[in-house]
Design a protein around this motif. Structure first.
Motif, mmCIF file in Angstrom:
data_model
loop_
_atom_site.group_PDB
_atom_site.id
_atom_site.type_symbol
_atom_site.label_atom_id
_atom_site.label_comp_id
_atom_site.label_asym_id
_atom_site.label_seq_id
_atom_site.Cartn_x
_atom_site.Cartn_y
_atom_site.Cartn_z
ATOM 1 N N TRP A 1 18.151 1.653 -29.146
ATOM 2 C CA TRP A 1 16.850 2.609 -28.589
ATOM 3 C C TRP A 1 15.578 2.775 -28.890
ATOM 4 O O TRP A 1 15.355 2.153 -29.922
ATOM 5 N N GLU A 2 15.039 2.398 -28.001
ATOM 6 C CA GLU A 2 13.473 2.673 -28.378
ATOM 7 C C GLU A 2 12.956 4.447 -26.991
ATOM 8 O O GLU A 2 12.729 5.057 -26.610
ATOM 9 N N CYS B 1 9.628 5.839 -25.588
ATOM 10 C CA CYS B 1 8.458 6.030 -24.328
ATOM 11 C C CYS B 1 8.522 7.092 -23.741
ATOM 12 O O CYS B 1 8.574 7.992 -24.457
ATOM 13 N N SER C 1 16.554 -0.447 -25.772
ATOM 14 C CA SER C 1 16.140 -1.757 -26.137
ATOM 15 C C SER C 1 16.846 -3.028 -25.247
ATOM 16 O O SER C 1 18.097 -3.190 -25.205
ATOM 17 N N SER D 1 15.070 -5.554 -26.846
ATOM 18 C CA SER D 1 15.720 -5.872 -28.555
ATOM 19 C C SER D 1 17.075 -5.418 -29.279
ATOM 20 O O SER D 1 16.776 -4.187 -29.330
ATOM 21 N N SER E 1 15.517 -2.860 -32.024
ATOM 22 C CA SER E 1 15.404 -2.111 -31.895
ATOM 23 C C SER E 1 16.068 -0.678 -32.702
ATOM 24 O O SER E 1 16.865 -1.247 -32.767
#
Length: 127
Positions: free
Chosen positions: A27-28, A30, A48, A50, A53
């Motif tokens: 998760w990221e 934002c 995410s 990626s 992350s």
């Protein structure tokens, strides 16, 4: 903005029984578009793209009777159970991650927080 113990107690009227800093993989952070000139961006999380992350934040245990109130206050979010890893290495299963119900609102990379909101995040991170 709910990462700080002070915010949880003073703004949300919660009484955490346990409070731990750590991470959730995949998760990221934002920012969503919010109210121009007043609060231009609110913090949110998203899955995410990626694999490497990591979302940094806090997990807190609150009494069951307070959990329903928090869910009502945060009505624009779904609560997803996640695996949380404390900075001390403790793994906690089933930590609720608040994810916007309308994920399309977080697609604008130009959304930035106000100085007031940014300071809430910074102060929470320092706690």
């Amino acid at each position: 903005s709910n990462i700080g113990l002070t915010t949880l107690k003073q703004k949300k009227n919660l009484h955490p029984l346990k409070y731990v800093a750590g991470t959730i993989s995949g998760w990221e952070l934002c920012f969503t578009k919010a109210m121009a000139y007043v609060e231009p961006g609110f913090a949110a999380v998203r899955a995410s793209p990626s694999d490497d992350s990591v979302l940094h934040g806090t997990a807190f245990l609150i009494p069951q009777e307070e959990a329903g109130g928090l869910d009502r206050q945060e009505g624009g979010y779904n609560v997803l159970p996640c695996e949380f890893t404390s900075y001390d290495g403790e793994t906690i299963q089933g930590v609720g991650l608040y994810v916007p119900k309308k994920p399309n609102i977080i697609q604008d990379p130009t959304a930035l927080p106000s100085l007031r909101y940014l300071r809430l995040l910074q102060n929470g991170a320092r706690e």
